[in-house]
Scaffold this active site. Structure first.
Site, short mmCIF file in Angstrom:
data_model
loop_
_atom_site.label_atom_id
_atom_site.label_comp_id
_atom_site.label_asym_id
_atom_site.label_seq_id
_atom_site.Cartn_x
_atom_site.Cartn_y
_atom_site.Cartn_z
N HIS A 10 1.30 4.64 -2.91
CA HIS A 10 2.42 5.79 -2.06
C HIS A 10 3.44 6.55 -3.15
CE1 HIS A 10 -2.02 7.01 -0.40
NE2 HIS A 10 -1.54 6.49 0.36
N HIS A 61 0.85 -1.82 -0.17
CA HIS A 61 0.01 0.33 0.08
C HIS A 61 0.82 0.54 -0.29
CE1 HIS A 61 -4.20 2.61 1.12
NE2 HIS A 61 -2.84 3.15 1.44
N GLU A 62 1.57 0.98 1.62
CA GLU A 62 2.56 2.32 0.83
C GLU A 62 3.56 2.21 -0.24
OE1 GLU A 62 1.44 4.44 3.02
OE2 GLU A 62 0.89 3.24 4.52
N GLU A 109 -4.41 8.23 -2.61
CA GLU A 109 -5.40 6.57 -2.51
C GLU A 109 -5.63 6.26 -3.46
OE1 GLU A 109 -5.14 6.33 0.81
OE2 GLU A 109 -5.95 4.47 1.21
#
Lengths: 492, 492
Positions: A264, A260-261, A290
């Site tokens: 980003h 997830h990170e 997001e």
């Protein structure tokens, strides 16, 4: 030097100070010894004050009035400079300072109130926070020509307001009412997943997470992976800092968190270098951000194809019985639908319900339709309607998130707008890249990443959220793509 | 608000920006991914530029002319503000920028020149650096009423000039000519030390170093210990960052390095909190700083008493044959005199010779008596005279240190002034604390640290280097104390 060039130099300086703050924020959250907190707060306050002074200096208004721009990038950049200046000059210094003080005081009390599930303890502080947020919203509203709540939302996702969100959330609420019981029934019929057998030594998890994030595209000559209690992505585009939290007994959370990170991080790394440190070179808001973490984590890495690859990697790393690492079992484990009280633990299907609730309540508070004193009751009622459960206490209700208690109103919708945009972008990417799933099954993220770089990252914030989606997918935000994705994943 | 109060607020802001820079410097040296270097350079440059702007803003001169101070702390603070302002306004911006560019360019070429031992490669760059340093020295000289070289020295150790250093260094040169052969003969007569049997696992070294630095007084709620190729102490007084470098095959270097940096750290931690972020609350210059690292490492931790304690700790950590951990053997290992070409590897007795050489050569370059082209020859001649060896190449001669190639002229004397001050302070502390060695033998640094806090740290920079020594020891810098220490340790 032209007025535009003077502005560009000024905004570069402001952005460079912002980079310094970003690094100091990362350090504070990831590695700072506890005793450094007082001085760090001062450092960040001085840097924020200087950025504000540079942005609101008397000569800026003149330069903005005089400046002309050539071409669509410069024009968009100049428009974003105007917007930043309007926002910065809209708020009296006394209001900014009172807000910072009230937020800090409330956030501090909130930590105890949450631990003791005692809403009364934090209530007066939250009332003051809301009072000041309403003042801020009114001032921004006048300066920007937006409704008060939209003026707050605009801080996080420029150009998106309640009118964009309401129909989308209404459609989702209707969808969920039918989809959730169906998904639960289907899931129950398939039987429980076989748990992965731990322990999962932290050193191996660390190597695995680093290796996987590098494999999906994170360049560690411009990034670090560290550990912090609350995982996040910080730093700057050429020096990105992501964090995660490892637990010996469980591997999925840290792993999916890192992916997830990484989403980003890849967005930041892919922003247009030619416009670095200019407003137009920044990411296009929090919902866009997001969308990039969720397209990586939810769309790509939890796909059947990628789980095939991932299962092999995990079994190679941890050994033992290979059966639980079969992709079908990983899908059962890591795509499990479960009604719960806590937003950050929610699955992909129910997560939007948590956001819809918060959007409605925070909007009502800002618009004066909901008093802080009535928040716990309104929360319980709304939660029960959306997910059929009544929170047993406020710790699992309106005290669970830091956001409001730290003065962040208008942020929550970004999570679900991002999830929806991720599904919409993935749909477009799949149409453009018919072999994508074959690549994902080999752990090859390169085709998707190339597509995202060209269609999302490279635009910086030249396009607003809706125009970015239009350019990449042929239409503005359409919740149908997200619902189609969920039907495919949970209702078949 | 009084003029003094306005100045105090301004200097606090400047110091807070300096803290931000210090943290970003630490990050760059200790943990930053290599690709972050470009952006970090910009961040540090913008912060330095803002500090300079705040210090040289038009209203500062008026406030300084108007301000009055009450009491000795405020008076000293105001005097230091005047000094900082005079230094900052003495240099034209064009010179500051040209110097930064020339230093950066030279430092970059120097890395290759050193690796290839090719002085000709870096010579034109070093010539430009020296030319600009001479311009800087001339400008500072006029503003401060000091000789050009003294004006550069004053940047590192305020109030100390060549006239303070020359007689001290001359006395040491005479002492060394006799002491070195004697020490070598005595050492040869005592036989070789028994080596400690490695390997020394890095994880154990790390724990040991952390535990020992905490034991001697470092508070890890306000500090971190990390790893970097070139150990240093950075950060801020309430968030100190020390680093070291571990090698599996050797334990002494990392350990003594950590104790050295801990000395620096304890000084920062002990500065007067009531004067934090004011000039008078800072450390009293680089020689004073080095005195604190060396009193910890050389005076206290390499003492017979502390080695008794340390040997036990090391054997407990690494096990094996206890014989090499006997204090007498550790003394042979870690207090070994050896003529060598490299300053940073030098022992306590010969180290000042490396510094004396550099002091004389850099002063001659600044005063126009030595051309850069003649530096290698002058180095070889001077080194042979001082230590009886001719450097085999420039990598082991004038290319070994970064300092000159990065524009640091006037810094070198601080190392030896610090070593001498450390001996002088230790003498005074021993007189005040007759039981100190008994405490050191138990690993108890508390009495010494209390004495240092009261007699050195708590003064900040209210007293200059010589006055600090006068207050703590009853006399200004006296090389005899250092020579007495060396006689006791190496000539008996």
């Amino acid at each position: 030097m032209s007025a535009y060039a003077r502005l560009a130099a000024r905004f570069a300086r402001i952005a460079t100070l912002g980079e310094a703050s970003a690094m100091l924020h990362w350090d504070a959250s990831a590695i700072m010894p506890p005793g450094g907190g007082g001085a760090r707060g001062e450092q960040l306050a001085v840097l924020a004050g200087l950025r504000h002074e540079l942005l609101t200096a008397p000569e800026v208004a003149g330069d903005l009035a005089e400046a002309g721009a050539e071409g669509r990038w410069e024009s968009a950049n100049l428009a974003l400079m105007h917007r930043a200046h309007r926002r910065a000059t809209a708020l009296p210094t006394a209001l900014v300072e009172a807000t910072e003080r009230a937020n800090a005081a409330c956030e501090k009390v909130w930590r105890n109130a949450k631990a003791q599930s005692d809403f009364a303890m934090v209530r007066p502080h939250l009332e003051e926070v809301v009072r000041l947020q309403r003042e801020t919203a009114a001032a921004l509203s006048a300066a920007l020509g937006l409704s008060p709540y939209d003026a707050l939302m605009d801080s996080y996702q420029p150009g998106i307001g309640a009118a964009d969100v309401e129909p989308v959330f209404a459609a989702y609420e209707a969808f969920l009412a039918e989809a959730l019981p169906q998904a639960e029934a289907l899931q129950a019929g398939r039987g429980a997943p076989q748990p992965l057998a731990g322990p999962f030594p932290v050193a191996i998890q660390r190597e695995l997470c680093r290796g996987l994030s590098a494999r999906v595209g994170l360049d560690y000559s411009h990034a670090r992976l560290d550990e912090s209690l609350h995982p996040f992505c910080g730093g700057t585009p050429t020096d990105i800092r992501i964090t995660t939290f490892y637990a010996e007994e469980e591997v999925g959370k840290a792993l999916m968190g890192v992916l997830h990170e990484t989403g980003h991080a890849l967005y930041e790394a892919g922003l247009p270098a030619a416009w670095a440190r200019q407003p137009v070179g920044e990411a296009a808001g929090m919902a866009a951000h997001e969308s990039q973490s969720l397209i990586m984590e939810m769309q790509a890495c939890r796909s059947d194809a990628f789980l095939t690859f991932l299962g092999g990697e995990l079994h190679r790393a941890f050994g033992g019985d290979p059966a639980p690492y079969a992709p079908a079992n990983l899908a059962k484990l890591w795509r499990r639908v479960s009604r719960g009280f806590i937003r950050v633990d929610a699955d992909e299907l129910t997560y939007p319900a948590h956001v819809i609730l918060r959007f409605r309540l925070e909007r009502a508070m800002i618009e004066g339709d909901l008093a802080v004193a009535d928040l716990p009751g309104a929360w319980a009622e709304s939660f029960t309607r959306l997910l059929g459960l009544a929170p047993p206490d406020d710790a699992r209700g309106c005290l669970q998130d830091i956001h409001w208690h730290d003065g962040a109103f208008g942020y929550f919708p970004s999570y679900t707008l991002g999830a929806m945009a991720a599904a919409q972008l993935m749909g477009a990417a799949r149409r453009a890249l018919p072999d994508m799933d074959a690549a994902l099954a080999l752990g090859d993220m390169a085709p998707l990443l190339r597509w995202l770089r060209a269609n999302v990252h490279a635009h910086g914030s030249r396009l607003g959220f809706q125009d970015l989606l239009r350019a990449a997918t042929g239409k503005p935000l359409d919740p149908e793509d997200f619902m189609a994705h969920l039907r495919g994943r949970y209702l078949q």
